[in-house]
Design an enzyme around this catalytic site. Structure first.
Site, PDB file in Angstrom:
ATOM      1  CB  SER A 213      -0.959   0.026   1.196  1.00 58.66           C
ATOM      2  OG  SER A 213      -0.252   0.168   2.406  1.00 58.66           O
TER       3      SER A 213
ATOM      4  CE  LYS B  49      -2.335   1.838   5.520  1.00 61.62           C
ATOM      5  NZ  LYS B  49      -2.223   1.165   4.255  1.00 61.62           N
TER       6      LYS B  49
END
Length: 137
Positions: free
Chosen positions: A49, A86
């Site tokens: 990701s 993230k």
């Protein structure tokens, strides 16, 4: 560790010996990367990701707990019991992946959320170390 300032191109067809006419710099990789040794830890990235910001599966993440978190920083956080890497969107209170394949994750009052630190560097190992694998798994 001595640093030899040699510029290396990916498409090498031939090059001068690294030992020819180099200058030694008294610099360790540790000193170059780690500003706050007592507040820094290493994590192992998992998944795809964050590929678009250059963080790939099994990269080492150098995480500094003492750095102030800014909007848009790549962070490591505890999100509902899981450690995640993230991008923090402080304005919208969301965790963003660097890939369009993943949706933004809102951070609500009901979530358990704690920023563990700012990712200051990632390191890609082209040859995996058994010792490192043992330490991090």
């Amino acid at each position: 560790m001595k640093v030899i300032p040699i510029y290396i191109e990916a498409g090498i067809t031939g090059f001068e010996s690294p030992a020819a006419e180099y200058t030694e710099l008294g610099l360790s990789l540790y000193e170059l990367i780690i500003k706050h040794p007592n507040a820094t830890f290493i994590g192992l990235a998992n998944g795809d990701s964050m590929n678009e910001v250059g963080i790939f599966d099994e990269d080492l993440l150098i995480v500094d707990r003492s750095e102030a978190t800014k909007h848009g920083d790549v962070i490591v956080a505890n999100f509902n019991g899981n450690f995640v890497c993230k991008i923090i969107d402080k304005k919208r209170k969301e965790l963003l992946s660097a890939s369009a394949d993943y949706k933004a994750v809102p951070i609500s009052e009901a979530d358990v959320f704690q920023i563990e630190g700012v990712v200051i560097c990632s390191v890609r190992l082209h040859r995996k170390s058994k010792r490192l694998t043992t330490c991090l798994h």
